[in-house]
Motif scaffolding. Sequence first.
Motif, mmCIF file in Angstrom:
data_model
loop_
_atom_site.group_PDB
_atom_site.id
_atom_site.type_symbol
_atom_site.label_atom_id
_atom_site.label_comp_id
_atom_site.label_asym_id
_atom_site.label_seq_id
_atom_site.Cartn_x
_atom_site.Cartn_y
_atom_site.Cartn_z
ATOM 1 N N SER A 1 60.785 -5.078 46.716
ATOM 2 C CA SER A 1 60.429 -6.425 47.157
ATOM 3 C C SER A 1 61.659 -7.178 47.603
ATOM 4 C CB SER A 1 59.731 -7.196 46.029
ATOM 5 O OG SER A 1 60.661 -7.620 45.043
ATOM 6 N N VAL A 2 61.459 -8.095 48.539
ATOM 7 C CA VAL A 2 62.559 -8.914 49.044
ATOM 8 C C VAL A 2 61.971 -10.192 49.621
ATOM 9 C CG1 VAL A 2 62.559 -8.012 51.406
ATOM 10 C CG2 VAL A 2 64.703 -8.822 50.410
ATOM 11 N N SER A 3 62.769 -11.257 49.617
ATOM 12 C CA SER A 3 62.354 -12.491 50.270
ATOM 13 C C SER A 3 62.697 -12.416 51.747
ATOM 14 C CB SER A 3 63.080 -13.676 49.633
ATOM 15 O OG SER A 3 64.475 -13.558 49.863
ATOM 16 N N SER A 4 62.303 -13.418 52.497
ATOM 17 C CA SER A 4 62.599 -13.470 53.933
ATOM 18 C C SER A 4 63.372 -14.735 54.279
ATOM 19 C CB SER A 4 61.304 -13.380 54.751
ATOM 20 O OG SER A 4 60.672 -12.131 54.566
ATOM 21 N N GLY B 1 59.112 -18.744 51.435
ATOM 22 C CA GLY B 1 58.082 -18.411 50.454
ATOM 23 C C GLY B 1 58.617 -17.430 49.429
ATOM 24 N N MET B 2 57.723 -16.928 48.584
ATOM 25 C CA MET B 2 58.112 -16.005 47.527
ATOM 26 C C MET B 2 58.343 -14.603 48.088
ATOM 27 S SD MET B 2 55.657 -17.125 44.337
ATOM 28 C CE MET B 2 54.156 -16.712 45.218
ATOM 29 N N ALA B 3 59.062 -13.804 47.312
ATOM 30 C CA ALA B 3 59.251 -12.398 47.672
ATOM 31 C C ALA B 3 57.901 -11.690 47.669
ATOM 32 C CB ALA B 3 60.197 -11.724 46.684
ATOM 33 N N ARG B 4 57.767 -10.694 48.538
ATOM 34 C CA ARG B 4 56.529 -9.926 48.623
ATOM 35 C C ARG B 4 56.804 -8.511 48.134
ATOM 36 N NH1 ARG B 4 56.329 -13.680 52.684
ATOM 37 N NH2 ARG B 4 57.830 -12.552 53.967
ATOM 38 N N GLY B 5 56.063 -8.092 47.124
ATOM 39 C CA GLY B 5 56.307 -6.796 46.515
ATOM 40 C C GLY B 5 55.035 -6.002 46.320
ATOM 41 N N ALA C 1 64.204 -4.230 42.866
ATOM 42 C CA ALA C 1 63.285 -5.190 43.476
ATOM 43 C C ALA C 1 63.875 -6.587 43.324
ATOM 44 C CB ALA C 1 61.914 -5.120 42.810
ATOM 45 N N GLU C 2 63.852 -7.346 44.401
ATOM 46 C CA GLU C 2 64.416 -8.693 44.331
ATOM 47 C C GLU C 2 63.573 -9.586 43.428
ATOM 48 O OE1 GLU C 2 66.483 -10.382 47.944
ATOM 49 O OE2 GLU C 2 64.896 -11.862 47.705
ATOM 50 N N GLY C 3 62.270 -9.368 43.420
ATOM 51 C CA GLY C 3 61.369 -10.114 42.560
ATOM 52 C C GLY C 3 60.631 -9.184 41.621
ATOM 53 N N THR C 4 59.333 -9.446 41.408
ATOM 54 C CA THR C 4 58.507 -8.619 40.529
ATOM 55 C C THR C 4 58.448 -7.181 41.054
ATOM 56 O OG1 THR C 4 57.166 -10.531 39.913
ATOM 57 C CG2 THR C 4 56.192 -8.358 39.563
ATOM 58 N N ASP D 1 55.441 6.359 30.665
ATOM 59 C CA ASP D 1 56.660 7.076 31.054
ATOM 60 C C ASP D 1 57.266 6.571 32.356
ATOM 61 O OD1 ASP D 1 56.771 8.959 28.862
ATOM 62 O OD2 ASP D 1 55.007 9.882 29.724
ATOM 63 N N ASN D 2 57.368 5.256 32.503
ATOM 64 C CA ASN D 2 57.989 4.672 33.690
ATOM 65 C C ASN D 2 59.307 3.992 33.321
ATOM 66 O OD1 ASN D 2 55.646 4.899 35.766
ATOM 67 N ND2 ASN D 2 54.687 4.018 33.947
ATOM 68 N N LEU D 3 60.203 3.900 34.290
ATOM 69 C CA LEU D 3 61.485 3.219 34.116
ATOM 70 C C LEU D 3 61.581 2.068 35.103
ATOM 71 C CD1 LEU D 3 64.447 2.946 33.111
ATOM 72 C CD2 LEU D 3 65.080 4.606 34.878
ATOM 73 N N PHE D 4 61.908 0.870 34.579
ATOM 74 C CA PHE D 4 62.154 -0.302 35.404
ATOM 75 C C PHE D 4 63.591 -0.754 35.129
ATOM 76 C CE2 PHE D 4 57.649 -0.072 34.727
ATOM 77 C CZ PHE D 4 57.064 -0.513 35.908
ATOM 78 N N LYS D 5 64.460 -0.654 36.127
ATOM 79 C CA LYS D 5 65.878 -0.941 35.906
ATOM 80 C C LYS D 5 66.437 -1.809 37.024
ATOM 81 C CE LYS D 5 70.248 1.233 34.637
ATOM 82 N NZ LYS D 5 70.922 2.504 34.279
ATOM 83 N N TYR D 6 67.102 -2.860 36.593
ATOM 84 C CA TYR D 6 67.717 -3.850 37.476
ATOM 85 C C TYR D 6 66.811 -4.280 38.612
ATOM 86 C CZ TYR D 6 70.942 -6.909 39.666
ATOM 87 O OH TYR D 6 71.504 -8.035 40.191
ATOM 88 N N ASN D 7 65.629 -4.737 38.235
ATOM 89 C CA ASN D 7 64.782 -5.499 39.140
ATOM 90 C C ASN D 7 65.001 -6.979 38.828
ATOM 91 O OD1 ASN D 7 63.051 -3.175 40.317
ATOM 92 N ND2 ASN D 7 62.958 -2.845 38.109
ATOM 93 N N GLY D 8 64.462 -7.838 39.678
ATOM 94 C CA GLY D 8 64.670 -9.269 39.445
ATOM 95 C C GLY D 8 66.063 -9.717 39.824
ATOM 96 N N ILE D 9 66.541 -9.281 40.981
ATOM 97 C CA ILE D 9 67.859 -9.724 41.434
ATOM 98 C C ILE D 9 67.895 -11.248 41.470
ATOM 99 C CG2 ILE D 9 69.502 -9.656 43.346
ATOM 100 C CD1 ILE D 9 68.394 -6.910 44.075
ATOM 101 N N TYR D 10 66.814 -11.858 41.957
ATOM 102 C CA TYR D 10 66.724 -13.320 41.983
ATOM 103 C C TYR D 10 65.459 -13.878 41.321
ATOM 104 C CZ TYR D 10 70.554 -13.229 45.373
ATOM 105 O OH TYR D 10 71.753 -13.028 46.002
ATOM 106 N N SER D 11 64.552 -13.052 40.821
ATOM 107 C CA SER D 11 63.316 -13.534 40.176
ATOM 108 C C SER D 11 62.606 -14.565 41.045
ATOM 109 C CB SER D 11 63.639 -14.143 38.801
ATOM 110 O OG SER D 11 64.236 -13.209 37.946
#
Length: 720
Positions: free
Chosen positions: A412-415, A422-426, A445-448, A461-471
């Motif tokens: 996800s990233v903002s524009s 607006g908000m990031a789209r993911g 992911a920049e957001g969610t 069994d999933n890994l979520f790492k360093y998402n939410g660069i800007y929330s």
Amino acid sequence: KEITVLLSQKQQAAVKVTDCWIMARSFVARVPLACLFMHLGAATDYDVSAAPGPGEMSLEACLKKLVEGDKCLLKPGHYYTSPGVVSIGKTKVPKVPMKDVVIAAKPGGDVLIDGTKELTLSDWKNCTEEDASLSCAEGVFVTNLGSQEFSQLFLGGDDALKRRLLFPARWPNALPATVPNNSGLPEWASVTDTYASWSFPDGSKSGRMSVKHGTPDLTDREPGAYAKFVDSGGSTINAEVEVEEGMKDTIKREGPGFLNETKVSVKGATIVIVYGKGSTESGVVYKHKANSNEFEFEHPNCNTEGYGSCKKGFWKDEFVSYFFENTLSLLDQPFEYFFERRKKGGNRLFLKLNGTQKPSVRLWGRHSDYFFNVKGSDKFTVRGIKTFATCFKAEQTNQNFSIEDSTFLYASVSSWLLGDHGMARGMVISGAHDGSFTNNVWMYAEGTALDASGFRMTMTDNLFKYNGIYSNDGPQTIKWSSVNGTVSHNSLEWNGHVTGWKLMGEGQLITKNDVQHQNWGKCLHDGAGIHVQMSAGASEFSYNWVRNGHKSLGIRFDTAKTSPFTKPEDVGHDAQVHHNVIWGRGTNLAMKGERMTVKLNTIFGGSLFSLIRAFGVQQGMHKLTTASKNALDTQVLPRGKHWSGRRRTPGCQNTECLPGANGWKNEPDDETKQKEPRPQGVEWPLPPKIKPADNLIYADLCWDGLIDCQHHDFRPLSPV
């Protein structure tokens, strides 16, 4: 309305009588016209290649061709997507879900789906060659992009996984030295660290405005689309702040310097700002002079929905952080850029590398948010792919939707660069009843990272790492809305959101998950590694490890302070919380609700067990809650005062107040009538069913037969 057709043996075998009314006699069928084209072809396995040869097709061609039962089987390779989104199922007639569709990698190598396109670069010039009137830092070069544009920029070669993410020029600068040691974060991750790389305002002189060039509201802090701030980034904050009613935290931070010390103007820059809760937002600076700390800005898309500050405000002086980006005056650090969109003369890209080095690099721009969109499906499977700077989504109802063995990078990233505030789209997967998310990775992911909804979903069994660069689309790494869902064996590491899972829906099993260093950049406040909304209270939470949150609680059961509370079902209720391990300063188990069972949990290392007995109009919660056999650093702590919600009249000061027609008994029904100042009240005691002796404190656990009890090493000195 109907046609009689002669079917081949292959076609007859492909007929799905469950979807359309078909009467077959030998090889003759009467088929409603609306179903004709849906059923006359057998399911097909398409061979897909990044460089299609005979008998093969491109990924985009396959996506457009998919119908019920088809499979896009991708050969190993590097697939580049085209701008735009392929809609799957949109043109189906009649509108029935597409069934049994698979998009999967063939064995033998990686399948990488790349949402970037290499930029065509003309000759690089220094600023003076381009325009003598430009004022640039040493080593800044410029090239004309023509009509090319992007929402995210990468530097590197053909191997997308080795490309470096670049950020627009900014103040305060984000320096690699501030990235935490041993975190595994990339060196550019300092952009997330609000205490090191963001500034803050002088709250006594800064506020929002309802009109441009107006007067800021410094009293009621009413939200508005405009704001006037005075920068205070060169000062020090050391204050105790009430995060929410009865919950206090100490904010200590020293800013990177004052804005006026830059000696440049940030007029025209994007401001990225967080007001403390909810999400990060963006705006445009329309007034600022060099050598000044005062500036004004506008939120062009002032969001009044969800977590938008134009609805809730969320004003806490100590929580507000911001930075400025994407203006030429701030371009002074290696690997920063300024992207200038122009109506005439072509867009321009200004870039600075090390020293005075003239760029001789390859650059890749992200061109779209999604490469396909499913609009209703049943048993749709995505398996074994990697995506880079793109993702997909599923709208409407998508029962049995499955994502397996896949990796999603920069989903996800903002524009903001394109003027969209607006908000990031993911990645959003809607209506995924009985769906599954298994053995996947989400990073950067920049957001969610993932927003999933549906009954009986499973996440394993999933890994979520360093998402939410800007929330920038909410406070959570994962938004999970399910009833009777299961979340197990997942890891969350160093995500920038204040909340890991935002859970909604009852009857769930949340077990054996590991959450560490949530909200490491301290961007937002008032969240938790596992954040339980009221609707998810009646669930089981067991064997989870939540550790070392940064201004983020461990497991938190939440309510809405305005919701009436007369029975357990009015709030989160009947949670089973057992065998969880929670540690790290402030990484607390904090519970609002009623009739909970809390046992056999280990809570230590600065983490507390807090039972919230009063929150807004909800008074006397946890009367039926039990807590036993927990191992704690300190005693169970009740939180909340009598009458700590709305203001009361004196008639309610000496008795236990209960909700009335207007919020509380003995309170005037006329809301316009003057009320007495809110009494402080007395603290609620521990609930009657919870006894201190029922839970062990670490002092009681320590004895000389353990290796190092004070440092939480409870192994015995000898096997005996």
